[in-house]
Motif scaffolding. Structure first.
Motif, PDB file in Angstrom:
ATOM      1  N   TYR A 399       0.801  -1.216   0.000  1.00 18.28           N
ATOM      2  CA  TYR A 399       0.000   0.000   0.000  1.00 18.28           C
ATOM      3  C   TYR A 399       0.841   1.276   0.000  1.00 18.28           C
ATOM      4  O   TYR A 399       0.308   2.375   0.127  1.00 18.28           O
ATOM      5  N   ARG A 400       2.151   1.103  -0.172  1.00 16.57           N
ATOM      6  CA  ARG A 400       3.019   2.279  -0.273  1.00 16.57           C
ATOM      7  C   ARG A 400       2.875   2.918  -1.655  1.00 16.57           C
ATOM      8  O   ARG A 400       2.291   2.350  -2.570  1.00 16.57           O
ATOM      9  N   ASN A 401       3.448   4.086  -1.794  1.00 14.32           N
ATOM     10  CA  ASN A 401       3.368   4.805  -3.055  1.00 14.32           C
ATOM     11  C   ASN A 401       4.078   4.053  -4.173  1.00 14.32           C
ATOM     12  O   ASN A 401       5.141   3.460  -3.954  1.00 14.32           O
ATOM     13  N   GLY A 402       3.511   4.141  -5.359  1.00 12.77           N
ATOM     14  CA  GLY A 402       4.202   3.721  -6.562  1.00 12.77           C
ATOM     15  C   GLY A 402       4.944   4.914  -7.147  1.00 12.77           C
ATOM     16  O   GLY A 402       4.872   6.032  -6.633  1.00 12.77           O
ATOM     17  N   TRP A 403       5.636   4.689  -8.244  1.00  7.42           N
ATOM     18  CA  TRP A 403       6.426   5.782  -8.830  1.00  7.42           C
ATOM     19  C   TRP A 403       5.543   6.936  -9.306  1.00  7.42           C
ATOM     20  O   TRP A 403       5.927   8.112  -9.186  1.00  7.42           O
ATOM     21  N   LEU A 404       4.335   6.605  -9.813  1.00  4.97           N
ATOM     22  CA  LEU A 404       3.468   7.664 -10.311  1.00  4.97           C
ATOM     23  C   LEU A 404       2.952   8.538  -9.162  1.00  4.97           C
ATOM     24  O   LEU A 404       2.929   9.767  -9.271  1.00  4.97           O
ATOM     25  N   SER A 405       2.558   7.918  -8.043  1.00  2.00           N
ATOM     26  CA  SER A 405       2.097   8.682  -6.882  1.00  2.00           C
ATOM     27  C   SER A 405       3.204   9.574  -6.352  1.00  2.00           C
ATOM     28  O   SER A 405       2.975  10.741  -6.009  1.00  2.00           O
ATOM     29  N   ASN A 406       4.422   9.038  -6.299  1.00  2.00           N
ATOM     30  CA  ASN A 406       5.556   9.842  -5.832  1.00  2.00           C
ATOM     31  C   ASN A 406       5.819  11.025  -6.756  1.00  2.00           C
ATOM     32  O   ASN A 406       6.090  12.140  -6.301  1.00  2.00           O
ATOM     33  N   LEU A 407       5.715  10.772  -8.058  1.00  2.00           N
ATOM     34  CA  LEU A 407       5.951  11.843  -9.028  1.00  2.00           C
ATOM     35  C   LEU A 407       4.902  12.943  -8.887  1.00  2.00           C
ATOM     36  O   LEU A 407       5.233  14.151  -8.892  1.00  2.00           O
ATOM     37  N   LEU A 408       3.636  12.552  -8.754  1.00  2.00           N
ATOM     38  CA  LEU A 408       2.563  13.539  -8.647  1.00  2.00           C
ATOM     39  C   LEU A 408       2.627  14.302  -7.325  1.00  2.00           C
ATOM     40  O   LEU A 408       2.360  15.508  -7.287  1.00  2.00           O
ATOM     41  N   LEU A 409       2.983  13.623  -6.233  1.00  2.00           N
ATOM     42  CA  LEU A 409       3.118  14.325  -4.956  1.00  2.00           C
ATOM     43  C   LEU A 409       4.281  15.306  -4.993  1.00  2.00           C
ATOM     44  O   LEU A 409       4.194  16.418  -4.447  1.00  2.00           O
ATOM     45  N   ALA A 410       5.381  14.919  -5.632  1.00  2.00           N
ATOM     46  CA  ALA A 410       6.514  15.837  -5.771  1.00  2.00           C
ATOM     47  C   ALA A 410       6.110  17.053  -6.600  1.00  2.00           C
ATOM     48  O   ALA A 410       6.474  18.203  -6.277  1.00  2.00           O
ATOM     49  N   ALA A 411       5.359  16.805  -7.676  1.00  2.00           N
ATOM     50  CA  ALA A 411       4.874  17.918  -8.502  1.00  2.00           C
ATOM     51  C   ALA A 411       3.943  18.814  -7.698  1.00  2.00           C
ATOM     52  O   ALA A 411       3.968  20.049  -7.838  1.00  2.00           O
ATOM     53  N   ALA A 412       3.121  18.197  -6.835  1.00  2.00           N
ATOM     54  CA  ALA A 412       2.208  18.981  -6.000  1.00  2.00           C
ATOM     55  C   ALA A 412       2.968  19.866  -5.036  1.00  2.00           C
ATOM     56  O   ALA A 412       2.594  21.024  -4.811  1.00  2.00           O
ATOM     57  N   ILE A 413       4.035  19.347  -4.461  1.00  2.00           N
ATOM     58  CA  ILE A 413       4.837  20.161  -3.552  1.00  2.00           C
ATOM     59  C   ILE A 413       5.368  21.398  -4.266  1.00  2.00           C
ATOM     60  O   ILE A 413       5.227  22.531  -3.791  1.00  2.00           O
ATOM     61  N   LEU A 414       5.966  21.181  -5.421  1.00  2.00           N
ATOM     62  CA  LEU A 414       6.530  22.290  -6.188  1.00  2.00           C
ATOM     63  C   LEU A 414       5.449  23.296  -6.573  1.00  2.00           C
ATOM     64  O   LEU A 414       5.618  24.510  -6.410  1.00  2.00           O
ATOM     65  N   LEU A 415       4.344  22.785  -7.064  1.00  2.00           N
ATOM     66  CA  LEU A 415       3.271  23.664  -7.515  1.00  2.00           C
ATOM     67  C   LEU A 415       2.706  24.487  -6.368  1.00  2.00           C
ATOM     68  O   LEU A 415       2.538  25.702  -6.475  1.00  2.00           O
ATOM     69  N   PHE A 416       2.415  23.831  -5.240  1.00  2.00           N
ATOM     70  CA  PHE A 416       1.764  24.536  -4.146  1.00  2.00           C
ATOM     71  C   PHE A 416       2.702  25.509  -3.444  1.00  2.00           C
ATOM     72  O   PHE A 416       2.243  26.480  -2.844  1.00  2.00           O
ATOM     73  N   VAL A 417       4.006  25.264  -3.519  1.00  2.00           N
ATOM     74  CA  VAL A 417       4.951  26.267  -3.021  1.00  2.00           C
ATOM     75  C   VAL A 417       4.859  27.532  -3.872  1.00  2.00           C
ATOM     76  O   VAL A 417       4.794  28.652  -3.360  1.00  2.00           O
ATOM     77  N   VAL A 418       4.833  27.345  -5.201  1.00  2.00           N
ATOM     78  CA  VAL A 418       4.721  28.491  -6.112  1.00  2.00           C
ATOM     79  C   VAL A 418       3.392  29.210  -5.908  1.00  2.00           C
ATOM     80  O   VAL A 418       3.339  30.446  -5.819  1.00  2.00           O
ATOM     81  N   VAL A 419       2.296  28.445  -5.813  1.00  2.00           N
ATOM     82  CA  VAL A 419       0.978  29.041  -5.589  1.00  2.00           C
ATOM     83  C   VAL A 419       0.944  29.770  -4.249  1.00  2.00           C
ATOM     84  O   VAL A 419       0.378  30.860  -4.130  1.00  2.00           O
ATOM     85  N   GLY A 420       1.553  29.173  -3.222  1.00  2.00           N
ATOM     86  CA  GLY A 420       1.558  29.787  -1.903  1.00  2.00           C
ATOM     87  C   GLY A 420       2.293  31.121  -1.917  1.00  2.00           C
ATOM     88  O   GLY A 420       1.803  32.100  -1.336  1.00  2.00           O
TER      89      GLY A 420
END
Length: 428
Positions: A399-420
């Motif tokens: 039930y751990r993250n797969g590569w796609l989940s990790n990629l999307l969460l990393a993208a979310a971090i970057l995006l939400f920092v910029v949005v913030g």
């Protein structure tokens, strides 16, 4: 049968449904997420984008919904796979994480408590001019949320939220259909992302705004009320969220279409929630007074459903924050994670009554902006901690993250920092 470990679990709902037909009968918490996450601020950002750039930024809505789905799915998967809430997960990272969140929650709910009732009040003031001042409508909506959530019955809360979802669909989505948009252009906007000059900030606002902020963390408590506690419920949870975010994206696309069809071609614009209310005038000119009322009802439903969802979700989050900070034993967890518990009720009081002091400023639109700036700090925190926790030994390997989940969460971090950064700079 009750789960033996993880004191936050309630009675299990039984065997998880295995077919699509069975799963569709269980959908519900996803609609709560959809109704809570789409508020007045989201309507403004989507409508403003349509007003200024037509439908070319529809791809930003799709990306925003996808990223919020990934975050919420991670929260639900963590709960079902680990047997603990995300608050316990944050506490396992250190006391700093729990203290950060509870301080953030107290600040953001104080501002949000005034902002969201003010948005609902703007709609009712437009529908019933001269009946009551805006502040009185705002107070009335706050008390409404306090009473509904204070009753302490989750299924009643969920049914009311489903009613609001239906109301939002009939009014806003129905109006977008009446405008007969060019389906080919809409499809092109999804398949071929375009960023016209001057549209970057609008695109970021849409992506960051789709589907709520701190209320995302409330989703595990809502599925917990349904008894979805074991890993076998993860496929059901994913379908539930897919339907919820599909509705969220459809609603936001409808607002984009309304802005594009009614204002883009005429070179007109809007300014905040007050401008959103004023949009009922050109709608009335084109389709009649009934359509104008429909739009205002949709605006009111979006804002008022956010009140109920935020009141309920914030109360759960605060109660669980207290529980995890105090290291309350599992056998006493239900004292805290109950809609009739002391800490749950204290947050209801906090989010309802102290924020009414802010209404005296008479600037409801400004309050929404301040709330957005405060909320900007939370999304990167949640994305980062999910990336950390869902790759740790706290979760069974399957039930751990797969590569796609990790990629999307990393993208979310970057995006939400910029949005913030953008939201904070815009609020200064």
């Amino acid at each position: 049968m009750a789960e033996a470990t993880g004191g936050v679990r309630r009675e299990d709902a039984g065997r998880a449904p295995r077919t699509w037909g069975e799963r569709l009968k269980y959908i519900g918490p996803g609609f709560v997420v959809a109704a809570t996450g789409v508020g007045a601020g989201d309507m403004v950002s989507s409508l403003s984008a349509g007003t200024n750039f037509g439908t070319v930024l529809i791809w930003a809505i799709v990306i925003g919904a996808l990223l919020k789905y990934v975050l919420t799915e991670g929260l639900g998967r963590w709960y079902m796979a680990s047997g603990t809430t995300i608050l316990e997960g944050w506490r396992s990272l250190g006391l700093w994480a729990s203290l950060y969140f509870v301080i953030y929650l107290l600040i953001v709910t104080f501002v949000f408590g005034a902002a969201v009732v003010s948005a609902s009040a703007l709609a009712t003031t437009a529908m019933f001019p001269g009946v009551m001042p805006l502040w009185a409508w705002a107070v009335l909506h706050g008390i409404f949320g306090f009473v509904v959530i204070g009753i302490g019955r989750y299924r009643l809360f969920e049914r009311i939220m489903e009613f609001f979802v239906g109301l939002m669909f009939v009014t806003v989505v129905g109006l977008a259909i009446m405008l007969t948009p060019n389906l080919g252009e809409l499809a092109l906007g999804i398949v071929v992302p375009r960023i016209p000059e001057g549209s970057v900030l609008y695109a970021l606002a849409i992506i960051g705004g789709v589907g709520g902020t701190f209320t995302l963390a409330s989703y595990p408590y809502w599925v917990r009320e349904r008894g979805w506690s074991r890993p076998s419920w993860i496929p059901m949870m994913r379908l539930d969220l897919s339907v919820g975010y599909l509705f969220t994206a459809l609603f936001m696309v409808s607002m984009l279409v309304i802005g594009a069809e009614l204002l883009f071609a005429r070179g007109e614009g809007i300014s905040g929630e007050e401008g959103l209310v004023a949009l009922s005038d050109p709608i009335g000119e084109r389709f009649g007074a009934l359509a104008s009322w429909f739009f205002l009802i949709g605006f009111w439903a979006a804002a008022t459903s956010s009140i109920l969802g935020a009141w309920n979700g914030a109360a759960y989050l605060f109660a669980d924050s207290v529980r995890t900070i105090l290291r309350v034993p599992d056998e006493r967890a239900e004292e805290y994670l109950s809609e009739t518990g002391l800490w749950f009720r204290l947050m209801l009081v906090w989010i309802t009554f102290p924020p009414m002091l802010l209404l005296s400023f008479g600037q409801p639109v400004l309050l929404v902006v301040i709330y957005a700036a405060l909320g900007a700090f939370f999304m990167p925190f949640m994305a980062f901690t999910l990336l950390w926790l869902l790759n740790s030994r706290r979760v069974p390997p399957e039930y751990r993250n797969g590569w796609l989940s990790n990629l999307l969460l990393a993208a979310a971090i970057l995006l939400f920092v910029v949005v913030g950064v953008q939201e904070v700079a815009g609020a200064l």
